[in-house]
Design an enzyme around this catalytic site. Structure first.
Site, PDB file in Angstrom:
ATOM      1  N   HIS A   1       6.132  23.945  27.363  1.00 54.61           N
ATOM      2  CA  HIS A   1       6.653  24.200  28.709  1.00 54.61           C
ATOM      3  C   HIS A   1       7.595  23.067  29.092  1.00 54.61           C
ATOM      4  O   HIS A   1       7.361  21.914  28.760  1.00 54.61           O
ATOM      5  CB  HIS A   1       5.501  24.270  29.729  1.00 54.61           C
ATOM      6  CG  HIS A   1       5.919  24.833  31.041  1.00 54.61           C
ATOM      7  ND1 HIS A   1       6.573  24.083  31.986  1.00 54.61           N
ATOM      8  CD2 HIS A   1       5.800  26.075  31.557  1.00 54.61           C
ATOM      9  CE1 HIS A   1       6.822  24.838  33.044  1.00 54.61           C
ATOM     10  NE2 HIS A   1       6.374  26.054  32.815  1.00 54.61           N
TER      11      HIS A   1
ATOM     12  N   ASP B   1       2.853  32.245  29.699  1.00 54.45           N
ATOM     13  CA  ASP B   1       3.554  33.468  29.270  1.00 54.45           C
ATOM     14  C   ASP B   1       2.904  34.074  28.029  1.00 54.45           C
ATOM     15  O   ASP B   1       2.880  35.280  27.846  1.00 54.45           O
ATOM     16  CB  ASP B   1       5.022  33.148  28.968  1.00 54.45           C
ATOM     17  CG  ASP B   1       5.745  32.567  30.165  1.00 54.45           C
ATOM     18  OD1 ASP B   1       6.422  31.532  30.015  1.00 54.45           O
ATOM     19  OD2 ASP B   1       5.578  33.122  31.267  1.00 54.45           O
TER      20      ASP B   1
HETATM   21  C1  MLT Z   1       7.266  29.258  36.407  1.00 51.20           C
HETATM   22  O1  MLT Z   1       6.067  29.438  36.648  1.00 51.20           O
HETATM   23  O2  MLT Z   1       8.180  29.469  37.222  1.00 51.20           O
HETATM   24  C2  MLT Z   1       7.625  28.859  35.012  1.00 51.20           C
HETATM   25  O3  MLT Z   1       6.584  28.143  34.424  1.00 51.20           O
HETATM   26  C3  MLT Z   1       8.934  28.129  34.889  1.00 51.20           C
HETATM   27  C4  MLT Z   1       9.072  26.824  35.623  1.00 51.20           C
HETATM   28  O4  MLT Z   1       8.222  26.417  36.420  1.00 51.20           O
HETATM   29  O5  MLT Z   1      10.135  26.204  35.393  1.00 51.20           O
END
Ligand code: MLT
Length: 426
Positions: free
Chosen positions: A305, A362
């Protein structure tokens, strides 16, 4: 710690006020930098740049912390309903019994969608991507509710309408793609059960919502409810900063979320798993390909992430829900077996552990949605339903703070001034 940082450039010194948040995050305030020094800062992807101060969500990428209005994601996922979390994000406090009854009751009464919106929907090609129809139809709601842009601050009514109608609109795409009649919402069902009813009930047989499935959906929506200044949320704030109405701002957020690098990642995960299955299902082959990505060009979706450096706290929670749903539904799906093989490698293979390529939210959300029978191209729609209260909360906070219109600067790198040459002389 000093209240200022000092910048020295071209022999001059400038003082940059230091801002410290309630969780000890620190920032340099550069609001006056260009006026005083002629310099701007540049930061592609805004990795080091804060766009705003916000009291909604705190996350710590190093420690794997995610809190909504001071409540941990672990607590909320285990103890709250999605609409309690929506209320918390939007209004700042967990609702009392009376507040929740009013909020949840208002949402139940607004789940039906103007038939004119359905007429617009039916003009789309049958195989339209659900995110294309969702973003378009949400924007069309501003035409059905013109008081959303006629300068009246009655955003609470539009907040209820959006929360109530998004699941109804989302279910239409699936029903039409299946060639099934669309279902009207049932106002005697709770939020998650109503969505599952609209998605999966058929007039030819009685549909019973499985409580394990409804609970897993409740958890999934809570985990996706907000995530501070991610791409789609920043989009909602930027569009809203021009005084664009709530429906148009949320529609822009839906469009940003559609990108495969953002909300589309869960769809990419399943498509990656299906490709591995189609190629014989040899997980170790693809593990090796991921390790040699420079030569193979193979990218693992659903691992690591950009913000969480050690683990995604949402993934830990969702993994438990995934195991429960798969066990309860007795799902026997080779794609999900491949997923477990990749998960095993990511959690134990030194190559992945060293690079923090752990399964993220995800990865698991795609698995659960597939097990629930939700089609792959609806996965990002599910993310949008979850993220809606976060978008709304951030839009409302930005408006309440009367933040200026967002208008970033740039450094120009194009041609310098030159004379126009008539076409006959070019
Ligand atoms: C989110 O929950 O929006 C995703 O993990 C992406 C992010 O936080 O950049």
């Amino acid at each position: 710690m000093s209240d200022f940082a000092e910048l020295s450039v071209e022999g001059k010194k400038y003082q940059l006020p230091i801002v410290v948040g309630t969780e000890a995050e620190k920032a340099l305030d550069i609001n006056k930098l260009r006026d005083e020094s002629g310099y701007i800062t540049i930061d592609s992807g805004y990795k080091n740049t804060g766009a705003t101060k916000s009291a909604i969500t705190f996350l710590d990428g190093e420690k794997g912390i995610l809190n909504y209005r001071g409540y941990s994601i672990e607590d909320l996922a285990a103890k709250a309903t999605f609409l309690e979390v929506a209320y918390l994000l939007i209004y700042g406090e967990l609702p009392t019994t009376e507040q929740y009854a009013e909020f949840e009751g208002a949402i139940r009464r607004h789940t039906i969608v103007n038939e004119g919106v359905r007429t617009i929907f039916e003009g789309f090609p049958v195989n339209s991507h659900p995110m294309a129809t969702l973003s378009s139809l949400v924007s069309s709601l501003s035409a059905f509710y013109p008081d959303s842009y006629e300068g009246k601050d009655n955003s609470d009514r539009h907040i209820i309408r959006l929360l109530a109608k998004l699941p109804t609109i989302a279910s239409w795409s699936y029903k039409r793609a299946m060639g099934h009649p669309m279902n009207y919402p049932k106002n005697d069902l709770d939020y998650c059960s109503n969505f599952l009813h609209m998605m999966f009930s058929l007039p030819v047989e009685k549909y019973e919502v499985d409580p394990v499935v409804a609970s897993a959906l409740n958890t999934l929506l809570i985990l996706h409810a907000d995530h501070e200044q991610n791409c789609s949320t920043s989009t909602v704030r930027l569009v809203g900063s021009s005084q664009a109405n709530l429906y148009s701002s949320i529609s822009a957020g839906i469009s940003a979320l559609w990108g495969p690098l953002h909300g589309g990642a869960n769809q990419e995960v399943i498509e990656m798993l299906e490709a591995i299955k189609a190629d014989g299902g040899d997980v170790s082959k693809y593990i090796d390909m991921a390790k040699n990505a420079k030569t193979t060009g193979f990218r693992l979706f659903g691992f690591g992430h950009r913000v969480y450096k050690n683990f995604d706290p949402r993934a830990k929670i969702i993994k438990k829900a995934a195991d429960e749903v798969l066990a309860k539904l007795g799902v026997n799906d080779p794609v999900l077996e491949i997923a477990k093989g990749l998960e095993e490698a990511a959690l134990n293979d030194e190559y992945f552990v060293a690079r923090k390529l752990y399964p993220n939210v995800d990865f698991y959300s795609g698995i659960i949605y597939r097990a629930l029978g939700i089609p792959t191209n609806m996965f990002t729609v599910m993310f949008a339903i979850g993220r809606l209260p976060g978008w709304i909360a951030q839009w409302k906070e930005m408006r309440a703070a009367k933040e200026p219109i967002g208008r970033p600067r740039q450094i120009y790198t194009g041609a310098t001034l030159r004379e126009f040459v008539p076409i006959e002389n070019r």
